[in-house]
Design an enzyme around this catalytic site. Structure first.
Site, PDB file in Angstrom:
ATOM      1  CD  GLU A 187      39.044  35.254  41.137  1.00 52.84           C
ATOM      2  OE1 GLU A 187      40.125  35.768  41.489  1.00 52.84           O
ATOM      3  OE2 GLU A 187      38.091  35.056  41.930  1.00 52.84           O
ATOM      4  CE1 TYR A 254      35.573  32.913  48.317  1.00 56.17           C
ATOM      5  CE2 TYR A 254      36.164  34.277  46.430  1.00 56.17           C
ATOM      6  CZ  TYR A 254      36.184  33.052  47.083  1.00 56.17           C
ATOM      7  OH  TYR A 254      36.813  31.987  46.498  1.00 56.17           O
ATOM      8  CD  GLU A 310      37.101  31.005  43.221  1.00 53.78           C
ATOM      9  OE1 GLU A 310      37.439  31.886  44.028  1.00 53.78           O
ATOM     10  OE2 GLU A 310      37.836  30.573  42.308  1.00 53.78           O
TER      11      GLU A 310
END
Ligand code: AHR
Length: 507
Positions: A187, A254, A310
């Protein structure tokens, strides 16, 4: 005349809330093999965050073998570590050598807790050996240096004579580990250094220049990728990095994304929140397709991987849990999210070559929760158990038009599916019905697919927020499924509301 009402009410109750209404859809699968679904799509992520490592995998000075055993059963293929955001504050030299002499540091990213570094490089790689999986290490770009990254790789992968290789031997490991999957930062647009994509691409090129392939090892370098739908990041990074030394570029998405906004409870939610989460989960399809299309511009032969390292649902933390530890419960809703997301990845296997659910134990969408010496398996765990049959199998294209799940005037696809053929010739089809009140019958045409036996497994429960607890650890778990039947055209499958079903067809 006697009233038949009591009897009718009895029948209604017997039919139960499971079957409010029914729909049938036509679906077809042809036995034309697509690309292999990489086993690494079924990968996991274990950040040094909250109770994932400490209390999760590692307690006192020992690996938790109950957790290891549970994860061995689902064939974890690859495990990412030490972060996440923590990767960009992690200095590997702090966590090698005798444990009582290791540096005490502060995990400023997650909870400001003292980190005794008792779990470091050797322990992580021992964990991967015990799980029988590949390690995926995220190197530090944010607060590290190219020298630190270069020397870590020498320590890990060099078999010859050098001070660092000898230090590894002195610390108990004779042979190199030949670590292959290597992230260059994490990130980097945010917690990894707030960089622009152009700046990061320059950093990536500088750091990766010093990531060497020692004899016997072949690095698969992964560039730090975009935050969900930040397509500009993928475009600029793809354009400016040295692509021919790069195995993949990552992407994080997410469900209920945006880590710092209010997301809602993991357990106390109604249909509005359930629907919102499903809309958010299914957006993965669009996000993966669009990043993939941008990659096609620079890599039309699809040599590079999109690595979704992720993903998962991110809710509010459990009330009373430690701030910054991201501990959340896991419901049937999360299992439906896992099944749907894995179907999306299976259907994009030409580009998605690795994915890592966040995070294995006690953090976000965990597979395992622990409480001192107790352990439970979450509904999400069972999805990985059911879907492991897709690992390294050939993907098969599934065609159908899903009925809509309509809530408050909004519509989303009620059913999603994926299919594959494994090396023994067995075919596996995974279905998810996210509609909370409709049973859906699938009439599948299977031209060219001969089979004589059908086996199935199902995960469902009566409420979308049903969970497993330490008092009731088996509330939501897999059961045998007998709702699939051979028909003249192929197969019919009855999907109860809120269910994940995997069907196996064998000759
Ligand atoms: O998984 C938790 C955090 O989410 C990771 O550390 C970071 O990479 C992401 O923002």
């Amino acid at each position: 005349m006697k009233s038949s009402w009591p009897f009718l009410v009895f029948l209604f109750l017997l039919s139960g809330i499971q079957v409010f209404s029914q729909t049938a859809i036509e679906l077809s699968i042809k036995d034309t093999s697509g690309p292999v679904i990489s086993r690494n799509v079924y990968g996991h992520f274990s950040e040094d965050l909250g109770r994932c490592i400490y209390d999760g995998f590692w307690t006192g000075d020992r690996m938790r073998m109950d957790v290891v055993e549970a994860l061995r059963k689902i064939k974890v293929p690859v495990l990412r570590w030490p972060g996440g955001c923590y990767a960009d504050q992690y200095h590997w030299r702090d966590a090698i050598g005798p444990r009582d002499q290791r540096k005490k540091t502060v995990n400023t990213t997650w909870g400001m807790v003292t980190e005794d570094n008792s779990f470091g490089t050797h322990e992580f790689l021992e964990l991967c050996d015990l799980l029988g999986c590949q390690p995926y290490i995220a190197g530090n770009v944010g607060t590290g240096t190219p020298e630190e990254m270069e020397s870590w790789l020498e320590y890990l992968n060099f078999d010859g004579k050098s001070t660092l290789a000898d230090m590894r031997r002195k610390n108990g490991r004779e042979k190199p580990w030949n670590v292959s999957f290597w992230g260059v930062g994490n990130e980097s647009w945010g917690c990894g250094g707030s960089m622009t994509p152009e700046y990061y691409a320059g950093e990536y090129n500088r750091y990766s220049e010093f990531c060497k392939n020692y004899p016997g090892s072949q690095l698969r370098l992964i560039a730090s990728g975009a935050n969900s739908d930040d397509y500009n990041w993928t475009d600029k990074v793809m354009k400016n990095i040295v692509r021919n030394r790069t195995w993949g570029i990552s992407m994080h998405y997410y469900t209920l994304a945006g880590p710092w906004e209010h997301k809602g409870s993991a357990t106390q939610f109604g249909e509005d929140d359930y629907f919102k989460a499903m809309v958010s989960c299914l957006k993965m399809e669009e996000i993966v397709s669009k990043h993939s299309a941008i990659m096609d511009k620079y890599d039309p032969k699809k040599r590079m991987a999109l690595v979704v390292d992720e993903w998962g649902i991110w809710t509010d933390a459990e009330p009373g849990s430690k701030p910054g530890f991201l501990y959340q419960q896991n419901s049937l809703r999360d299992a439906l999210i896992a099944g749907s997301t894995l179907n999306i990845f299976n259907n994009h296997t030409d580009r998605v070559k690795m994915a890592n659910l966040a995070q294995t134990v006690n953090v976000l969408q965990a597979l395992v929760l622990t409480d001192k010496d107790k352990m439970l398996l979450t509904p999400t765990y069972y999805i990985f158990d059911m879907y492991k049959v897709h690992q390294d199998a050939h993907s098969l294209a599934v065609h159908f038009t899903s009925p809509q799940y309509v809530h408050d005037g909004q519509k989303i696809a009620a059913v999603n599916a994926s299919a594959s053929r494994d090396s023994s010739g067995a075919i596996h089809i995974s279905f998810v019905n996210i509609d909370p009140s409709k049973k859906i019958t699938i009439n599948a045409a299977l031209p060219g697919i001969a089979f004589s036996t059908i086996h199935g497994q199902i995960l469902t429960s009566s409420k979308f927020n049903d969970i497993n607890t330490f008092d009731q650890p088996d509330k939501v778990k897999t059961a045998g499924f007998n709702g699939a039947k051979k028909t003249s055209a192929g197969l019919s499958v009855e999907l109860p509301p809120m269910s994940v079903v995997v069907v196996e067809l064998q000759k």
